[in-house]
Design an enzyme around this catalytic site. Structure first.
Site, PDB file in Angstrom:
ATOM      1  NE  ARG A   1      72.260  -7.764  43.405  1.00 51.62           N
ATOM      2  CZ  ARG A   1      71.165  -8.514  43.253  1.00 51.62           C
ATOM      3  NH1 ARG A   1      70.167  -8.070  42.517  1.00 51.62           N
ATOM      4  NH2 ARG A   1      71.069  -9.691  43.841  1.00 51.62           N
TER       5      ARG A   1
ATOM      6  CG  HIS B   1      68.929  -8.612  49.163  1.00 51.98           C
ATOM      7  ND1 HIS B   1      68.136  -8.907  48.083  1.00 51.98           N
ATOM      8  CD2 HIS B   1      70.210  -8.894  48.781  1.00 51.98           C
ATOM      9  CE1 HIS B   1      68.907  -9.342  47.091  1.00 51.98           C
ATOM     10  NE2 HIS B   1      70.162  -9.339  47.491  1.00 51.98           N
TER      11      HIS B   1
ATOM     12  CG  ASP C   1      61.729  -9.370  45.848  1.00 52.21           C
ATOM     13  OD1 ASP C   1      61.663  -8.149  46.075  1.00 52.21           O
ATOM     14  OD2 ASP C   1      62.780  -9.938  45.484  1.00 52.21           O
TER      15      ASP C   1
ATOM     16  CB  SER D   1      64.625  -6.163  38.636  1.00 51.64           C
ATOM     17  OG  SER D   1      65.567  -5.766  39.603  1.00 51.64           O
TER      18      SER D   1
HETATM   19 ZN    ZN Z   1      66.047  -8.571  47.866  1.00 55.44          ZN
END
Ligand code: ZN
Length: 390
Positions: free
Chosen positions: A164, A196, A286, A290
């Site tokens: 992503r 991330h 976090d 999701s």
């Molecule tokens: Zn992350």
């Protein structure tokens, strides 16, 4: 009106163990810690902690405070953080960030939510940017966001080694880190890039490459999700031994654990065993993100929502299950994350620091009281509707 509170007979972990002490709070700061302090009842409130553990409020460096994108279509968008969940979890400082979705989730919205959480009594910072490169900003540049917007302390969550991610080049990463670093130096903030890290084979290599090919110090990057698998953890230990901070995510699901992730508490014990310095390790929740489980083809299998309560739960597991001593496990959720992001008044019980404190019942290992910026938000397990001075 500024408030004065004396908490007596607490077993203080600052996170260092200070033994049985009294802690005096004046206004929004800790004024004094000593063995025997007194305060006339007419001057302020006296609370007998009766041997409860007094600890710094937890510092959570990654919360999707305004809700996450959801990665299974619009129907899977996740809700925003409820301040009551943060308080019940002993979290008095949160750092908000966007993630995958920076199109329908915006920095304007993130900023508004950060201000709302502050008005509701806790401390909230935020990161500019998102997973994507070029970095989306509030005021036009990373530099001006960090320098001109009080709540913005750095950039994040910038994604690497993930399907992503925008797959930033080395030069792009160097430029972003340089801008954040200089803005941080000029404004007295951390200017750190929260990264991330996905499960791609590159692991932390893009960050090691930047450090090798530029003047950017390793501490300018703060990679998270390092408990994703054992190979990433090993690379993380290398990163921590080289002077960087690494972060373990406490929110997880049985499915994600079954696919190779380790619980944060377990990863902490393993990292310590592999020689990572405890001062370089942190947990974050976090929360509201999701929790996705993708199959090999990158297709979404299932999704749950991260919980802020997992931060304290994993601290407790580190102590109870993994047998990490309390001060060492506690620094991972308090003083270390504060240092990682340059939050100078957070994460420690000490004179002059913010009065963000929790009391923990040692028998049940449960939070009974939470004070944020000198005001009780939870007292004897009861949420307090904080009356405001303004
Ligand atoms: Zn992350």
């Amino acid at each position: 009106m500024s408030q004065i509170t004396l908490i007596k007979n607490a077993e203080v972990f600052a996170p260092r163990s200070l033994g049985r002490c009294d802690v005096l709070v004046a206004g929004d700061r800790v004024a004094k810690i000593d063995q025997h302090l007194t305060l006339p009842e007419s001057v302020g409130q006296v609370v007998d902690a009766d041997g409860a553990w007094l600890m710094p409020g937890l510092v959570d460096t990654l919360v999707h405070i305004s809700g996450g994108g959801g990665e299974g279509g619009f129907g899977s968008r996740t809700p925003e953080l409820d301040v009551r969940d943060a308080i019940a979890a002993g979290v008095t400082t949160v750092v908000g960030a966007l993630g995958t979705d920076a199109t329908t989730r915006t920095l304007n919205e993130l900023f508004g939510k950060a201000k709302a959480l502050e008005a509701q009594g806790i401390t909230c910072f935020m990161q500019t940017g998102s997973y994507q490169v070029p970095v989306n900003t509030l005021t036009g540049s990373v530099r001006s966001d960090i320098m001109l917007v009080d709540n913005i302390i750095g950039v994040g969550e910038l994604a690497i080694s993930d399907h992503r991610s925008s797959h930033p080049s080395r030069d792009e990463l160097i430029r972003i880190a340089a801008d954040a670093r200089v803005a941080g130096l000029l404004s007295g903030k951390g200017g750190v890039i929260s990264v991330h890290v996905g499960d791609g084979s590159g692991r932390l290599q893009p960050l090691f490459d930047v450090v090798e090919h530029s003047e950017i110090p390793i501490s300018q990057f703060y990679p998270t999700h390092m408990n994703r698998n054992t190979s990433l953890l090993e690379h993380g230990v290398e990163f921590a031994r080289a002077g960087g901070f690494i972060d373990f995510t406490t929110s997880t699901t049985e499915e994600i654990l079954a696919s190779g992730e380790m619980r944060a508490s377990q990863a902490l014990a393993m990292a310590l065993e592999q020689g990572a310095p405890v001062d370089q390790l942190t947990f974050s929740s976090d929360a509201q993100g999701s929790l996705t489980n993708f199959c090999d083809l990158g297709e979404l299998r299932d999704m749950e929502v991260g919980a802020i309560a997992s931060l304290f739960d994993e601290f407790r597991s580190a102590v109870q299950r993994e047998k990490v001593e309390i001060p060492r496990a506690l620094q991972v959720v308090t003083s270390n994350p504060a240092r990682a992001l340059g939050l100078k008044r957070k994460g420690q019980v000490a004179a002059g620091r913010d009065a963000d404190l929790i009391l923990v019942d040692p028998q049940r290992f449960q939070i009974t009281h939470v004070m944020a910026k000198g005001r009780w938000q939870l007292f004897d397990r009861q949420p307090q509707t904080a009356e405001r001075s303004d």
